[in-house]
Design a protein around this motif. Sequence first.
Motif, short mmCIF file in Angstrom:
data_model
loop_
_atom_site.label_atom_id
_atom_site.label_comp_id
_atom_site.label_asym_id
_atom_site.label_seq_id
_atom_site.Cartn_x
_atom_site.Cartn_y
_atom_site.Cartn_z
N LYS A 293 0.82 -1.22 0.00
CA LYS A 293 0.00 0.00 0.00
C LYS A 293 0.86 1.27 0.00
CE LYS A 293 -0.58 0.19 5.07
NZ LYS A 293 0.28 -0.97 5.35
N ASN A 294 2.14 1.13 0.34
CA ASN A 294 3.04 2.29 0.38
C ASN A 294 3.95 2.38 -0.84
OD1 ASN A 294 2.11 3.09 2.94
ND2 ASN A 294 3.49 1.66 3.96
N CYS A 295 3.86 1.42 -1.76
CA CYS A 295 4.79 1.37 -2.89
C CYS A 295 4.73 2.62 -3.77
CB CYS A 295 4.55 0.12 -3.73
SG CYS A 295 5.03 -1.43 -2.91
N ALA A 296 3.55 3.17 -3.93
CA ALA A 296 3.40 4.34 -4.82
C ALA A 296 4.19 5.54 -4.32
CB ALA A 296 1.92 4.69 -4.96
N PHE A 297 4.48 5.58 -3.01
CA PHE A 297 5.17 6.73 -2.42
C PHE A 297 6.64 6.43 -2.13
CE2 PHE A 297 0.81 6.19 -0.80
CZ PHE A 297 0.19 7.25 -1.44
N CYS A 298 7.13 5.27 -2.51
CA CYS A 298 8.45 4.81 -2.07
C CYS A 298 9.51 4.99 -3.15
CB CYS A 298 8.37 3.34 -1.65
SG CYS A 298 9.94 2.70 -1.01
N ALA A 299 10.67 5.48 -2.75
CA ALA A 299 11.78 5.68 -3.68
C ALA A 299 12.35 4.37 -4.20
CB ALA A 299 12.89 6.49 -3.00
N PHE A 300 12.08 3.27 -3.48
CA PHE A 300 12.64 1.97 -3.85
C PHE A 300 11.66 1.12 -4.69
CE2 PHE A 300 15.09 3.31 -0.21
CZ PHE A 300 16.39 2.94 -0.53
N ARG A 301 10.60 1.74 -5.19
CA ARG A 301 9.61 1.00 -5.96
C ARG A 301 10.25 0.33 -7.18
NH1 ARG A 301 6.48 2.42 -10.42
NH2 ARG A 301 4.56 1.17 -10.67
N SER A 302 11.17 1.01 -7.83
CA SER A 302 11.82 0.45 -9.02
C SER A 302 12.64 -0.79 -8.68
CB SER A 302 12.72 1.49 -9.69
OG SER A 302 13.75 1.90 -8.79
N VAL A 303 13.12 -0.87 -7.44
CA VAL A 303 13.89 -2.04 -7.00
C VAL A 303 12.94 -3.21 -6.80
CG1 VAL A 303 15.38 -2.97 -5.20
CG2 VAL A 303 15.64 -0.58 -5.91
N CYS A 304 11.89 -2.98 -6.04
CA CYS A 304 11.00 -4.07 -5.65
C CYS A 304 10.24 -4.67 -6.84
CB CYS A 304 10.01 -3.60 -4.59
SG CYS A 304 10.79 -3.23 -3.00
#
Length: 335
Positions: A293-304
Amino acid sequence: MKFSDLSTIKLPHQEDDEPKELKVRIPLEIIKPPKQEFMAAFNRTEPVSRDHTAIIAAKFCKRYYFYTIVLGFTSKLTPQFFKFGKAYHRFREVLEISKEETEQKRYEEAIMASIKTYGKHDPLAGAEFDFLTRERLLRSNKKAFEIVKKERANVKVLAVEQSFEVFLSDGKTRRGGKADQFISYGGRKAGRDFKTTSKDLSNPRTKAYYERGINPNDQFTGYMVGLTHLTGEFVGMLVVEVLFNSKKSGPGIIPFLSTLTPWLMAQWEKEQSVVEDMISIARDRDIWPMEEKNCAFCAFRSVCKSGTEQAQMDQLKKEFIQRPWDYKNLGEDND
């Protein structure tokens, strides 16, 4: 509560004492991972003691905690708001610890230290936070200085940049932090934390929304717990002094109060123990679940979202740098 022998220190109590810059050298103890299978090629530097930044990272997402606190990955670029805030914090620090004889000379020394911390160059026009210039920093420092001169009769600064590390009531959970100031405020002991924000707090609705984040607040509660341990007396008040500079307004300074009762402080300690248990489960299994639920706001989204473990590791190395998290040197302030 139990005193940690790592941070026991005598603070000044007499009204005529000079403010102290207390550099408590706490060894950065690293947790030896019981299991290391996920991204095993990366060095791990998870501290034994957690500060506010680490706890909030774990509450936000265990995978985010793993990236930032266990592995120490962070952005390659220093955001402009962070550079501005660091320079302002340096001004407030030097203003109190300067050995100059007059208030004006202390102010001048603090200005020079602040500008040196900021650097020689303003942000490029059109860049994000391009209004956080050296000129805006000087105006902010001047406004703060005028407030400091007026409050001298009622506020006594006892210590600045106070690092601490304490054991909580369960006897095993360690909590650390670095408080900006320890003060006597109208005869009552309190902490004081300086914040900078680009939000327009001259707007009543924005100010009211911002104030909702003052209490409850894990960082401020942690500071009050730390100061309670350091002094041996209950410290249930912290002054949050917020400097705001938005595109169209500022500088302005607004103080807020964060307060605690002994019961709230004790309850917070119990909750810290639960959070520690949750982190321990992830560490023991070396599985760090995502909070999607927090992925949209996370700088590490491209990693995950990368399809393999190796691809995720490559993405980390491409977008971020690895630097151990150390709250004693880096501080905890964010915009």
